[in-house]
Design a protein around this motif. Structure first.
Motif, short mmCIF file in Angstrom:
data_model
loop_
_atom_site.label_atom_id
_atom_site.label_comp_id
_atom_site.label_asym_id
_atom_site.label_seq_id
_atom_site.Cartn_x
_atom_site.Cartn_y
_atom_site.Cartn_z
N ASP A 147 3.12 76.89 54.54
CA ASP A 147 3.84 76.43 53.07
C ASP A 147 5.19 75.84 53.63
O ASP A 147 5.93 76.45 54.32
CB ASP A 147 3.85 77.66 52.22
N ASP A 148 5.66 74.86 52.93
CA ASP A 148 7.01 74.38 52.65
C ASP A 148 7.32 73.83 54.12
O ASP A 148 8.66 73.90 54.55
CB ASP A 148 7.93 75.60 52.23
N ASP B 200 9.92 68.55 54.86
CA ASP B 200 10.78 67.87 53.80
C ASP B 200 9.99 67.10 53.09
O ASP B 200 10.03 66.98 51.72
CB ASP B 200 12.04 67.43 54.42
N SER C 58 8.59 71.06 51.10
CA SER C 58 9.49 71.74 50.50
C SER C 58 10.35 70.96 49.71
O SER C 58 11.04 71.46 48.70
CB SER C 58 10.51 72.31 51.52
N GLU C 59 10.04 69.65 49.27
CA GLU C 59 10.95 68.73 48.79
C GLU C 59 10.33 67.76 47.84
O GLU C 59 10.25 67.60 46.80
CB GLU C 59 11.95 68.02 49.62
#
Length: 238
Positions: free
Chosen positions: A110-111, A114, A140-141
């Protein structure tokens, strides 16, 4: 997912870019890359990017040239071979890792990235929701993707394409984003004339049509019937 077997042939992989992005198709290539770069904005060195369905590496090499650390994932070994050659020729192969994998089960925590980029991907989906959820899981973004539009001229010939093409209404995209806990940061709509029209023309002939297309596309009716939409989605902070 549509087209898995079709894309995994040497003949299709080797001729993919020449068929789609030479002559008038170069205008499509330029616009797609501009959309991705616009959504990314300024990229710090080491920005982690995953490109899903990276194919022959058109975007992968461009992203690495921005000093991003890039992973390009595709189901087709043949397409990945073309991508590796392109990255080596551009001198960016040290910043790209190419992996063969399934977009429905991404081999990352997970994450981990970017930004996740998925261009020329969602038109192949029978059920796009689980795929978008998986892209969101490893980002994550930001998630950048494009769709072909149900209100465009593409509806007139999508049935004739080798594996068909899923078309989307804006309301469907909004629902997909909400279900994946993503919020829309920006959207762009373009190409009143469908891609197939440009590919059939020499570059010098296609440019005047593209100029008119862009003028029409800046109007409300032209924007409404655009062939393709570019979506910049961000993780919901709430």
């Amino acid at each position: 997912m549509k087209g898995q077997d079709w894309y995994q042939t040497d003949e299709v992989a080797e001729g993919y870019e020449a068929l789609r992005f030479s002559g008038g198709g170069a205008l499509i290539d330029r616009r797609e890359k501009a959309a991705v770069r616009s959504a990314l904005g300024d990229v710090d060195p080491g920005h982690r990017v995953l490109e899903v369905a990276c194919g022959t590496g058109r975007f992968t090499a461009m992203l690495a040239d921005l000093d991003a650390d890039v992973v390009g994932l595709d189901i087709s070994r043949e397409m990945l071979a073309q991508g590796r050659e392109k990255a080596a020729a551009a001198g960016v192969d040290d910043r790209i890792e190419f992996l063969r994998g399934d977009a429905s089960r991404l081999p990352f925590p997970d994450d981990h990235f970017d930004t996740v980029v998925a261009m020329r991907f969602f038109h192949l989906m029978d059920d796009p929701a689980p795929f978008l959820a998986e892209l969101r899981r490893v980002s994550s973004e930001q998630v950048i993707f494009d769709t072909f539009n149900a209100r465009s001229l593409r509806v007139l010939y999508t049935w004739a394409l080798p594996m068909g093409s899923r078309l989307y209404a804006e309301s469907q995209v909004a629902e997909l984003l909400a279900d994946a806990d993503l919020r829309l940061a920006d959207e762009q709509h373009d190409f009143v004339l469908p891609y197939g029209f440009y590919r059939g023309l020499p570059g010098s002939v296609a440019k005047p049509f593209r100029a008119v297309d862009r003028l029409v596309g800046r109007t409300i009716p032209g924007d409404y019937v655009a062939t393709v939409s570019y979506w910049d989605a961000r993780l919901d902070d709430d």
